[in-house]
Write a protein that holds these residues in place. Structure first.
Motif, PDB file in Angstrom:
ATOM      1  N   GLY A 258     -84.138 -15.778 -40.047  1.00 35.25           N
ATOM      2  CA  GLY A 258     -85.141 -15.081 -39.241  1.00 35.25           C
ATOM      3  C   GLY A 258     -85.485 -15.895 -38.013  1.00 35.25           C
ATOM      4  O   GLY A 258     -85.915 -17.049 -38.124  1.00 35.25           O
ATOM      5  N   LEU A 259     -85.277 -15.297 -36.836  1.00 36.01           N
ATOM      6  CA  LEU A 259     -85.563 -16.009 -35.591  1.00 36.01           C
ATOM      7  C   LEU A 259     -87.026 -16.422 -35.521  1.00 36.01           C
ATOM      8  O   LEU A 259     -87.355 -17.502 -35.011  1.00 36.01           O
ATOM      9  N   ASP A 260     -87.913 -15.579 -36.048  1.00 41.48           N
ATOM     10  CA  ASP A 260     -89.346 -15.904 -35.995  1.00 41.48           C
ATOM     11  C   ASP A 260     -89.669 -17.162 -36.794  1.00 41.48           C
ATOM     12  O   ASP A 260     -90.532 -17.961 -36.402  1.00 41.48           O
ATOM     13  N   THR A 261     -88.978 -17.347 -37.915  1.00 44.37           N
ATOM     14  CA  THR A 261     -89.182 -18.545 -38.729  1.00 44.37           C
ATOM     15  C   THR A 261     -88.773 -19.790 -37.950  1.00 44.37           C
ATOM     16  O   THR A 261     -89.496 -20.800 -37.920  1.00 44.37           O
ATOM     17  N   LEU A 262     -87.602 -19.716 -37.315  1.00 42.16           N
ATOM     18  CA  LEU A 262     -87.127 -20.863 -36.539  1.00 42.16           C
ATOM     19  C   LEU A 262     -88.079 -21.163 -35.383  1.00 42.16           C
ATOM     20  O   LEU A 262     -88.419 -22.320 -35.119  1.00 42.16           O
ATOM     21  N   VAL A 263     -88.524 -20.120 -34.689  1.00 43.33           N
ATOM     22  CA  VAL A 263     -89.424 -20.302 -33.547  1.00 43.33           C
ATOM     23  C   VAL A 263     -90.746 -20.922 -33.994  1.00 43.33           C
ATOM     24  O   VAL A 263     -91.304 -21.792 -33.320  1.00 43.33           O
ATOM     25  N   HIS A 264     -91.235 -20.492 -35.165  1.00 38.38           N
ATOM     26  CA  HIS A 264     -92.490 -21.039 -35.688  1.00 38.38           C
ATOM     27  C   HIS A 264     -92.379 -22.553 -35.894  1.00 38.38           C
ATOM     28  O   HIS A 264     -93.272 -23.314 -35.492  1.00 38.38           O
ATOM     29  N   VAL A 265     -91.282 -22.998 -36.493  1.00 37.91           N
ATOM     30  CA  VAL A 265     -91.105 -24.430 -36.742  1.00 37.91           C
ATOM     31  C   VAL A 265     -90.883 -25.172 -35.422  1.00 37.91           C
ATOM     32  O   VAL A 265     -91.453 -26.255 -35.204  1.00 37.91           O
ATOM     33  N   ALA A 266     -90.069 -24.585 -34.526  1.00 36.89           N
ATOM     34  CA  ALA A 266     -89.808 -25.241 -33.235  1.00 36.89           C
ATOM     35  C   ALA A 266     -91.098 -25.396 -32.442  1.00 36.89           C
ATOM     36  O   ALA A 266     -91.343 -26.451 -31.828  1.00 36.89           O
ATOM     37  N   ASN A 267     -91.949 -24.367 -32.446  1.00 38.04           N
ATOM     38  CA  ASN A 267     -93.230 -24.448 -31.737  1.00 38.04           C
ATOM     39  C   ASN A 267     -94.127 -25.521 -32.349  1.00 38.04           C
ATOM     40  O   ASN A 267     -94.841 -26.234 -31.636  1.00 38.04           O
ATOM     41  N   GLY A 268     -94.078 -25.631 -33.686  1.00 31.35           N
ATOM     42  CA  GLY A 268     -94.876 -26.650 -34.359  1.00 31.35           C
ATOM     43  C   GLY A 268     -94.471 -28.051 -33.943  1.00 31.35           C
ATOM     44  O   GLY A 268     -95.319 -28.929 -33.741  1.00 31.35           O
ATOM     45  N   ILE A 269     -93.172 -28.260 -33.800  1.00 26.97           N
ATOM     46  CA  ILE A 269     -92.684 -29.572 -33.362  1.00 26.97           C
ATOM     47  C   ILE A 269     -93.072 -29.810 -31.904  1.00 26.97           C
ATOM     48  O   ILE A 269     -93.549 -30.893 -31.528  1.00 26.97           O
ATOM     49  N   ALA A 270     -92.884 -28.782 -31.068  1.00 27.84           N
ATOM     50  CA  ALA A 270     -93.215 -28.917 -29.648  1.00 27.84           C
ATOM     51  C   ALA A 270     -94.698 -29.227 -29.447  1.00 27.84           C
ATOM     52  O   ALA A 270     -95.067 -30.014 -28.559  1.00 27.84           O
ATOM     53  N   ASP A 271     -95.549 -28.639 -30.269  1.00 25.60           N
ATOM     54  CA  ASP A 271     -97.003 -28.813 -30.117  1.00 25.60           C
ATOM     55  C   ASP A 271     -97.510 -30.138 -30.684  1.00 25.60           C
ATOM     56  O   ASP A 271     -98.585 -30.610 -30.285  1.00 25.60           O
ATOM     57  N   ASN A 272     -96.742 -30.705 -31.627  1.00 26.65           N
ATOM     58  CA  ASN A 272     -97.276 -31.858 -32.359  1.00 26.65           C
ATOM     59  C   ASN A 272     -96.458 -33.136 -32.235  1.00 26.65           C
ATOM     60  O   ASN A 272     -96.765 -34.126 -32.892  1.00 26.65           O
ATOM     61  N   CYS A 273     -95.412 -33.108 -31.419  1.00 19.20           N
ATOM     62  CA  CYS A 273     -94.554 -34.291 -31.283  1.00 19.20           C
ATOM     63  C   CYS A 273     -94.446 -34.678 -29.807  1.00 19.20           C
ATOM     64  O   CYS A 273     -93.346 -34.687 -29.227  1.00 19.20           O
ATOM     65  N   TRP A 296     -85.974  -8.714 -32.097  1.00 17.47           N
ATOM     66  CA  TRP A 296     -84.601  -8.879 -32.568  1.00 17.47           C
ATOM     67  C   TRP A 296     -84.562 -10.163 -33.399  1.00 17.47           C
ATOM     68  O   TRP A 296     -84.071 -11.202 -32.968  1.00 17.47           O
ATOM     69  N   LEU A 297     -85.095 -10.086 -34.594  1.00 14.01           N
ATOM     70  CA  LEU A 297     -85.333 -11.281 -35.395  1.00 14.01           C
ATOM     71  C   LEU A 297     -84.209 -11.603 -36.369  1.00 14.01           C
ATOM     72  O   LEU A 297     -84.272 -12.598 -37.080  1.00 14.01           O
ATOM     73  N   GLY A 298     -83.200 -10.739 -36.441  1.00 12.04           N
ATOM     74  CA  GLY A 298     -82.104 -10.981 -37.370  1.00 12.04           C
ATOM     75  C   GLY A 298     -82.025  -9.919 -38.444  1.00 12.04           C
ATOM     76  O   GLY A 298     -82.393  -8.750 -38.225  1.00 12.04           O
ATOM     77  N   SER A 299     -81.587 -10.316 -39.627  1.00 10.49           N
ATOM     78  CA  SER A 299     -81.348  -9.367 -40.724  1.00 10.49           C
ATOM     79  C   SER A 299     -82.592  -8.562 -41.079  1.00 10.49           C
ATOM     80  O   SER A 299     -82.509  -7.376 -41.391  1.00 10.49           O
ATOM     81  N   LYS A 300     -83.753  -9.186 -41.011  1.00 13.32           N
ATOM     82  CA  LYS A 300     -84.989  -8.515 -41.428  1.00 13.32           C
ATOM     83  C   LYS A 300     -85.353  -7.343 -40.520  1.00 13.32           C
ATOM     84  O   LYS A 300     -86.047  -6.422 -40.948  1.00 13.32           O
ATOM     85  N   THR A 301     -84.881  -7.361 -39.260  1.00 15.90           N
ATOM     86  CA  THR A 301     -85.173  -6.256 -38.344  1.00 15.90           C
ATOM     87  C   THR A 301     -83.922  -5.459 -37.980  1.00 15.90           C
ATOM     88  O   THR A 301     -83.973  -4.576 -37.129  1.00 15.90           O
ATOM     89  N   GLY A 302     -82.800  -5.779 -38.612  1.00 14.50           N
ATOM     90  CA  GLY A 302     -81.577  -5.011 -38.381  1.00 14.50           C
ATOM     91  C   GLY A 302     -80.730  -5.483 -37.215  1.00 14.50           C
ATOM     92  O   GLY A 302     -79.608  -5.015 -37.032  1.00 14.50           O
ATOM     93  N   GLN A 303     -81.249  -6.397 -36.410  1.00 13.99           N
ATOM     94  CA  GLN A 303     -80.457  -6.940 -35.316  1.00 13.99           C
ATOM     95  C   GLN A 303     -81.049  -8.264 -34.859  1.00 13.99           C
ATOM     96  O   GLN A 303     -82.257  -8.489 -34.922  1.00 13.99           O
TER      97      GLN A 303
END
Length: 801
Positions: A258-273, A296-303
């Protein structure tokens, strides 16, 4: 203090929570799975006239989540009956039940305020001394236990499972400011021994170890792909199996997670590192922002990066996202000259020197990505961990990499790695140069069969802890070799036990492997106490080499083919009737001939993730290495006076006829491919060879006696044969099977019935083996069989039988 985990509570039943609950059920632990109470009725509940006070309604969320998890594929549970170990409830009616558990695991939404509220409620009912952990993927542990009691804080830490919990081995343990060392030591050992995980104690830093490095690696590619003018197909080709990464590689993996999952973690690193020297790489490129806006988040949204498309004519295809136009298009084939140069290099680790030396775009890609990775991981020490091996362990266990960053760097050469880094304008951390200056030219060495890694403070190689329970074949293969040919290596694994390790392509079984097996038994009978047949490749064995069978059949060399099949059968009987105990240690795929080897061992020590089956029907033949005989024998041994013998025999027939493959070792007991009371299952595959060795030694020391060949196998003759023939006629008439499948099934039925004997008779194993070999050879003369084999060979499918 000795801890025993009999019951756990999992709070939060989403995909992760249900997966964790299922994995504890997998290992025999009782589970209490809790979630919130719905605040409104759904349409079905309204139609039934239910109220919010109804128990079915109050447990709807948790029950629906668990049901969905149990239906998902791949399954989170080894066997569906294990789900009975899970009890569901809600956080209002059932929260007091946490007083009776040994471990509480919080798996609620990744919001600090919600987690703290949950912990406040749990502490009201938690029994002092009970373990309590959070499955957070990045929220600092120090923030979560604020305001909690001393006992709570002492027994609290992060335990980060990776999704899916059954399949990904990484188990990150993140201590809080007041977590006791006893708790950390216990969880570290429990994760490895009981949960079958690679336990890694991490520091309380954003995203911990696995996600910090893994997300960096992906985000680095996101920024590089347009810079280098690469397509997503090209990146996935370059970052997949060719370098020991999963088939889903980069972009397909993001679609699945899920792209949203990856973005959530990437944003967390960007905000805290803020001190991260590569902070700019964690900021989202424009195309990611657009995809997030479009959902367009991946399998969960069909594309996502890929999209399933059905054309007007009904033809299905996978489309790829063009990162320049952000429009979907037909997938393009990716090929690179550098990759062609690695096709003859079987070992992934040996490919890296060739890949970074490539003169094309692929070589440039590897130099850029690996130099960035090397520089980044070296600079994360001591920020995220003090030990370099923990980074490698985390990436292998959490992201499915065959080799970790420092292992890859070693494969290229430490100084060569620094050279390509400098060419890209990067520098390693100072400790790497200090390491070279101290005379250490690699991050890892092997001494006396154990892996040692560079200890930065000590400036010397020290033994990696936790290896004493393992036997690592890579570490002892050269020094402990007893025999070797082109198909096997036989190693002395200590205490009078040998191990036979397949070395053929995909561990297929041919004449050299069988010769090695017979030689290993000869050596063991003369100078050792027992033999283990096991390896640590991706799969135990995909079966016999059907390419060889095909060539003999095409050339009509039937005498040679008959001798080859008889040699396989005789080797299986040699394994069963040797003077020393033989232990098979299957894992991954154990198909066809690989399954037959397991069927003929004195004992099987199977990894939980073993996918076992007699799949020869797919090739157009029946099992010819003793598998058909063995299922007839096992059916006969299962006959009881109160059973209907024909039904038992039919079940064993269908195991072969339907080419059933277990989805775990536990399922293999259902089809009698593994035998209850004799064979065992280990959850941690790393312990498998050591466990198999221990059982071989125990059986030998108990006074192993060579078995007497069987002469008492009850076959049912015409009574069973008639049942099989009627059944296969009916299946062909209803077009459930083809004419050729009908022929194969009848041949199998003839073998398992013991031929057309007029009445039930006791026969020998050799009698059944002769019937099996005759049936196998007759099928090899069939044009349809040869066409099937030729089709498989042309498609490059596993050569299994």
């Amino acid at each position: 203090m000795k801890r025993i985990i009999k019951k756990v509570a999992v709070v939060g039943s989403g995909i992760m929570g249900s997966g964790i609950a299922c994995h504890f059920a997998n290992i025999g632990v009782e589970v209490l799975l809790l979630d919130i109470v719905p605040r409104e009725l759904n349409e079905k509940e309204k139609a039934k006239g239910l109220t919010l006070e109804n128990k079915v309604v109050r447990n709807r969320l948790v029950n629906d989540s668990l049901t969905a998890a149990l239906k998902s594929k791949p399954s989170p549970i080894y066997h569906q009956k294990f789900a009975s170990r899970i009890t569901t409830g809600n956080l209002e009616d059932d929260i007091a039940k946490v007083a009776d558990v040994d471990w509480i695991i919080e798996v609620v939404v990744e919001r600090l305020d919600i987690k703290k509220s949950v912990f406040e409620n749990l502490e009201k009912y938690r029994t002092p001394g009970t373990l309590i952990t959070s499955n957070t993927s990045g929220i600092p542990i120090k923030f979560m236990n604020e305001g909690r009691s001393e006992d709570f804080q002492k027994h609290f830490c992060g335990t980060h499972f990776f999704n899916p919990a059954r399949y990904l081995k990484l188990f990150e343990i993140i201590p809080g400011p007041n977590t006791s060392s006893e708790v950390l030591d216990f969880l570290n050992g429990y994760g490895e021994q009981y949960l079958g995980k690679t336990s890694v104690v991490a520091k309380d830093t954003p995203a911990f170890i696995g996600n910090r490095i893994g997300i960096f690696s992906i985000m680095s590619l996101f920024h590089m792909v347009k810079e280098m003018g690469l397509t997503i197909e090209e990146v996935d080709k370059l970052s997949g199996p060719v370098i020991g990464r999963p088939k889903s590689a980069t972009f397909r993996t993001v679609d699945v997670v899920g792209l949203d999952t990856l973005v959530h973690v990437a944003n967390g690193i960007a905000d805290n590192c803020s001190d991260d020297e590569r902070l700019e790489l964690f900021k989202l490129p424009d195309f990611i922002d657009t995809m997030m806006e479009n959902k367009w988040l991946g399998s969960k949204t069909g594309q996502g990066f890929y999209k399933k498309h059905v054309a007007a004519d009904g033809k299905k295809e996978i489309l790829s996202l063009d990162l320049n136009t952000l429009e979907y298009r037909t997938k393009k084939r990716a090929s690179f000259a550098t990759l062609e140069m690695t096709k003859t290099i079987d070992k992934v680790v040996d490919r890296f020197k060739v890949l970074v030396a490539g003169k094309d775009k692929a070589g440039e890609f590897y130099r850029k990505t690996l130099s960035a990775l090397f520089a980044y991981v070296s600079n994360r020490i001591p920020e995220i961990t003090d030990e370099l091996y923990k980074i490698d362990d985390a990436m292998k266990a959490g992201f499915g990499w065959e080799h970790g960053p420092f292992q890859i760097w070693d494969a290229i050469g430490v100084e060569k790695g620094i050279e390509i880094m400098k060419a890209e304008g990067l520098e390693p951390a100072a400790w790497v140069n200090d390491m070279i200056a101290s005379g250490n030219t690699s991050f890892y060495t092997v001494k006396e069969g154990a892996t040692h890694s560079y200890d930065i403070p000590k400036k010397e190689q020290t033994k990696v802890p936790g290896q004493d329970a393992f036997i690592i074949l890579d570490n002892i293969r050269k020094s402990n070799e007893v025999f070797k040919n082109s198909g096997v290596v036989v190693e002395d694994i200590g205490d009078g036990i040998l191990n036979l390790e397949f070395q053929s392509k995909m561990n297929t079984i041919g004449g050299d492997v069988l010769a090695g097996l017979n030689k290993a038994i000869d050596i063991a009978e003369k100078d050792f106490q027992g033999l283990v047949v096991g390896n640590q490749a991706a799969n135990f064995s995909v079966g016999a080499n059907i390419g060889m069978i095909f060539m003999m059949a095409v050339e009509q060399e039937y005498d040679e083919l008959n001798m080859a099949i008889k040699y396989f059968q005789d080797s299986m009987m040699r394994m069963r009737y040797s003077a020393i105990p033989t232990i098979a240690a299957p894992h991954g795929m154990a198909l066809g001939g690989g399954c037959e080897i397991s069927l003929h061992a004195d004992k099987v020590v199977a990894a939980a993730e073993t996918y076992m089956g007699l799949v020869e029907f797919g090739v157009g033949v029946i099992p010819g290495g003793g598998g058909s005989k063995e299922m007839a024998l096992r059916a006969a041994d299962t006959f009881k006076k109160d059973d209907i013998e024909l039904n038992v025999l039919q079940e064993h027939f269908l195991t072969i006829g339907m080419a059933k493959v277990s989805t775990s070792a536990y399922e293999a007991f259902d089809t009698n491919l593994l035998q209850k009371g004799k064979d065992i299952v280990v959850v941690n595959k790393d312990r498998q060879i050591a466990t198999a060795k221990a059982h071989a030694k125990l059986i030998a020391e108990q006074g192993y006696t060579q078995p007497v060949r069987r002469k008492d196998i009850k076959v049912l003759g015409k009574q069973a044969l008639g049942m099989f023939l009627v059944g296969t006629d009916s299946m062909e008439a209803s077009k459930y099977i083809s004419e050729h499948d009908h022929k194969i099934a009848n041949k199998l039925g003839y073998v398992m019935a013991g031929g057309d004997l007029s009445e039930p008779t006791l026969v020998t194993e050799q009698y059944l083996l002769d019937l099996e070999r005759e049936a196998f050879l007759s099928l090899c003369t069939e044009r349809k069989t040869l066409e099937r084999i030729e089709h498989m060979l042309k498609k490059g499918k596993p050569l299994r039988n």
